[in-house]
Design an enzyme around this catalytic site. Structure first.
Site, PDB file in Angstrom:
ATOM      1  N   TYR A  42      77.966 -47.777 -33.247  1.00 11.98           N
ATOM      2  CA  TYR A  42      77.750 -47.612 -31.796  1.00 11.98           C
ATOM      3  C   TYR A  42      78.973 -46.987 -31.117  1.00 11.98           C
ATOM      4  CZ  TYR A  42      74.101 -51.110 -32.830  1.00 11.98           C
ATOM      5  OH  TYR A  42      73.039 -51.796 -33.355  1.00 11.98           O
ATOM      6  N   TRP A  46      77.165 -48.310 -23.799  1.00 11.50           N
ATOM      7  CA  TRP A  46      75.794 -48.767 -23.542  1.00 11.50           C
ATOM      8  C   TRP A  46      75.772 -49.601 -22.270  1.00 11.50           C
ATOM      9  CZ3 TRP A  46      76.264 -47.023 -28.474  1.00 11.50           C
ATOM     10  CH2 TRP A  46      75.120 -46.551 -29.127  1.00 11.50           C
ATOM     11  N   LEU A  47      74.650 -49.512 -21.558  1.00 13.28           N
ATOM     12  CA  LEU A  47      74.553 -50.144 -20.232  1.00 13.28           C
ATOM     13  C   LEU A  47      74.683 -51.665 -20.265  1.00 13.28           C
ATOM     14  CD1 LEU A  47      73.963 -50.165 -17.213  1.00 13.28           C
ATOM     15  CD2 LEU A  47      71.585 -49.648 -17.685  1.00 13.28           C
ATOM     16  N   GLY A 178      66.143 -53.224 -24.576  1.00 14.00           N
ATOM     17  CA  GLY A 178      67.309 -53.736 -25.301  1.00 14.00           C
ATOM     18  C   GLY A 178      66.909 -54.547 -26.522  1.00 14.00           C
ATOM     19  N   ASP A 180      64.917 -53.723 -29.131  1.00 15.90           N
ATOM     20  CA  ASP A 180      64.246 -52.566 -29.740  1.00 15.90           C
ATOM     21  C   ASP A 180      63.003 -52.839 -30.582  1.00 15.90           C
ATOM     22  OD1 ASP A 180      66.671 -51.870 -28.745  1.00 15.90           O
ATOM     23  OD2 ASP A 180      67.373 -50.806 -30.505  1.00 15.90           O
ATOM     24  N   ARG A 225      67.574 -53.688 -40.181  1.00 12.64           N
ATOM     25  CA  ARG A 225      67.401 -52.713 -39.102  1.00 12.64           C
ATOM     26  C   ARG A 225      65.935 -52.325 -38.985  1.00 12.64           C
ATOM     27  NH1 ARG A 225      71.202 -51.561 -35.404  1.00 12.64           N
ATOM     28  NH2 ARG A 225      70.154 -49.571 -35.202  1.00 12.64           N
ATOM     29  N   TYR A 378      66.744 -57.762 -37.446  1.00 13.62           N
ATOM     30  CA  TYR A 378      66.990 -57.165 -36.128  1.00 13.62           C
ATOM     31  C   TYR A 378      66.392 -58.006 -35.002  1.00 13.62           C
ATOM     32  CZ  TYR A 378      68.368 -52.839 -33.634  1.00 13.62           C
ATOM     33  OH  TYR A 378      68.969 -51.910 -32.839  1.00 13.62           O
ATOM     34  N   GLU A 422      76.691 -59.003 -34.930  1.00 13.53           N
ATOM     35  CA  GLU A 422      75.724 -58.530 -33.939  1.00 13.53           C
ATOM     36  C   GLU A 422      74.598 -59.563 -33.776  1.00 13.53           C
ATOM     37  OE1 GLU A 422      74.143 -54.771 -35.123  1.00 13.53           O
ATOM     38  OE2 GLU A 422      73.244 -54.335 -33.174  1.00 13.53           O
TER      39      GLU A 422
HETATM   40  C1  9WN Z   1      69.706 -48.207 -29.184  1.00 12.19           C
HETATM   41  C2  9WN Z   1      74.139 -51.229 -28.537  1.00 12.19           C
HETATM   42  C3  9WN Z   1      72.626 -51.322 -28.559  1.00 12.19           C
HETATM   43  C4  9WN Z   1      72.098 -52.520 -27.751  1.00 12.19           C
HETATM   44  C5  9WN Z   1      70.630 -52.761 -27.981  1.00 12.19           C
HETATM   45  C6  9WN Z   1      70.388 -52.874 -29.481  1.00 12.19           C
HETATM   46  C7  9WN Z   1      70.857 -51.607 -30.177  1.00 12.19           C
HETATM   47  C8  9WN Z   1      70.521 -49.171 -30.042  1.00 12.19           C
HETATM   48  C9  9WN Z   1      70.305 -48.862 -31.511  1.00 12.19           C
HETATM   49  O1  9WN Z   1      72.251 -51.436 -29.926  1.00 12.19           O
HETATM   50  O2  9WN Z   1      70.118 -50.502 -29.697  1.00 12.19           O
HETATM   51  O3  9WN Z   1      69.965 -48.404 -27.837  1.00 12.19           O
HETATM   52  O4  9WN Z   1      70.925 -47.909 -31.980  1.00 12.19           O
HETATM   53  O5  9WN Z   1      69.519 -49.526 -32.165  1.00 12.19           O
HETATM   54  O6  9WN Z   1      69.061 -53.140 -29.762  1.00 12.19           O
HETATM   55  O7  9WN Z   1      70.224 -53.930 -27.321  1.00 12.19           O
HETATM   56  O8  9WN Z   1      72.336 -52.309 -26.403  1.00 12.19           O
HETATM   57  O9  9WN Z   1      74.688 -52.446 -28.915  1.00 12.19           O
END
Ligand code: 9WN
Length: 453
Positions: A42, A46-47, A178, A180, A225, A378, A422
């Site tokens: 990541y 992210w919001l 959020g 997913d 995932r 996940y 996570e």
């Molecule tokens: C897509 C960053 C984000 C979280 C989400 C989580 C996951 C992203 C991904 O990671 O989503 O936005 O790549 O799967 O599900 O809640 O904000 O941590």
């Protein structure tokens, strides 16, 4: 000053190692003005992650917490939308930016590149939590700074996401929730949104080759995932939104894939309460139309309750059909603070029930009795610290202080044993997903602090 002193005293009683270790994770993920959710999978902002991070950081460094929020606002679109991702400008992430092409919309900012969808509106909660740590003068200055952005964001949610003025706001991509891979959304994805080319790719086994290009499964086992089939489905939804230049009228004119998500709307109701409180503090009037919409949301929320199973569900926007695959969403209305005590009690019963959410390390993202349940998969089973944080907050406000204390304790124990992962198995607390995850660390800090109160 007084507040700072009492926090320092509390910090002295804390399990120092956990607190210090959490701080280290946040420092490690600090990208300057924002915090990445985790190094590796990541790399962007992210919001809702930044909101959770700020909620923890406020105990450590209030200015840095404010910066975390302000850096989110640079991504705000001219129509008020806050994107779920603001991309790193680094060269190696060009492909991520190109997938979204936010520049296709005239509303997108010119100086940063973003996604074209949002995430749960936790912003007002983060703003208020930071405000609580400030003296009145600084709080006023802080609220004055963030109020216009929060107001514009909530107005956008009503204008674009409640097109029939029915009260609930809709989401157009699973990422907007959020959560997913949460079962009701994946079920809908398979029902309405898997184009033939994806089915063919799957049938001839090409997903294995496509998997080689997935960044996420380089950092977590594929079993933890999304499946590649679902990831392709997500991509197809995203491509459609991009084809429509993120114009909501064009998007909604032909789609059955729009859901009024129970978790998103629960967070929105709470955020509306916070926005009203901020306005009261600033002595400004919110637009009448917005106040009416807020009331409508609270009334319409009852439509997500199913009297037969005594649970809340998300529903399809077009048909109003409830999506009855059970998930943690059913518990999120506790966080609204606006459901009846009787309904809150029904939800608490499910948290206690060992066949549903009452596992060794609660709260599983899917009840153990569900056919979807998978302890490491996940959003289809694991326990997530952010969801526990919402539920703890709701439990407290409904007077279930013992339940809140027990959930706080089991959450902290899980993190202490397994690290700042996570997510975690709700059965044995084992870690899953990315390591050194920012919101796990930040909310651990917040839970440690709040546990003393
Ligand atoms: C897509 C960053 C984000 C979280 C989400 C989580 C996951 C992203 C991904 O990671 O989503 O936005 O790549 O799967 O599900 O809640 O904000 O941590």
């Amino acid at each position: 000053m007084e507040q700072q002193l009492s926090d320092d005293i509390q910090a002295a009683d804390m399990p120092v190692d956990l607190y210090e270790a959490a701080k280290t994770v946040l420092e490690m993920n600090d990208a300057g003005t924002y915090t990445v959710p985790a190094q590796g999978p990541y790399p962007h902002q992210w919001l809702w992650d930044s909101c959770f991070t700020a909620i923890g950081l406020r105990h450590v460094d209030i200015l840095r917490a404010q910066t975390e929020i302000l850096s989110l606002l640079r991504g705000q679109w001219a129509n008020g939308m806050l994107p779920n991702m603001i991309f790193s400008p680094a060269r190696q992430y060009r492909r991520d930016r190109d997938v979204w092409r936010s520049w296709l919309s005239a509303d997108a900012p010119d100086d940063v590149q973003t996604s074209g969808i949002t995430q749960p509106p936790v912003l007002a909660e983060a703003a208020v939590r930071i405000g609580e740590k400030l003296n009145k003068v600084d709080r006023r200055a802080w609220y004055k700074t963030v109020f216009p952005a929060i107001l514009a964001y909530h107005q956008w949610l009503y204008v674009e996401r409640d097109p029939h003025s029915e009260g609930l706001v809709l989401q157009i991509h699973p990422w907007e929730t959020g959560l997913d891979s949460t079962p009701p959304w994946i079920h809908e994805l398979h029902e309405h949104q898997l184009p033939t080319w994806i089915q063919v790719v799957h049938k001839i086994g090409l997903d294995n080759i496509i998997s080689l290009f997935r960044r996420d499964i380089k950092y977590a086992s594929p079993s933890q995932r999304l499946s590649t089939l679902d990831a392709l489905g997500f991509y197809a939804v995203q491509r459609r939104l991009r084809r429509k230049n993120y114009d909501i009228r064009r998007i909604l004119s032909h789609t059955l894939f729009a859901i009024e998500d129970v978790s998103f709307n629960s967070i929105f109701i709470r955020a509306n309460t916070h926005l009203r409180d901020i306005a009261t503090f600033l002595k400004v009037d919110l637009p009448e139309e917005l106040l009416e919409s807020m009331q409508k949301t609270e009334a319409a929320f009852g439509g997500l309750w199913d009297p037969y199973s005594r649970q809340y569900y998300s529903r399809e926007f077009v048909t109003h059909r409830l999506l009855k695959d059970p998930s943690i969403g059913t518990l999120m209305p506790l966080y609204t603070g606006t459901i009846s005590k009787d309904r809150a009690q029904q939800l608490v019963k499910m948290i206690e029930d060992e066949h549903m959410f009452g596992t060794n390390y609660p709260v599983p993202s899917v009840p153990v009795s569900s056919e979807w349940f998978n302890e490491h998969a996940y959003w289809q089973g694991p326990t997530w610290v952010n969801m526990n944080w919402f539920i703890i907050d709701g439990l407290k406000r409904y007077g279930y202080t013992d339940h809140a204390a027990a959930l706080t304790e089991s959450t902290l124990e899980m993190v202490k044993n397994a690290g700042f992962s996570e997510y975690f198995s709700p059965l044995d607390g084992s870690p899953a997903g990315a390591e050194n995850f920012s919101w796990t660390a930040a909310l651990t800090i917040d839970l440690l602090k709040s546990a003393k109160k």
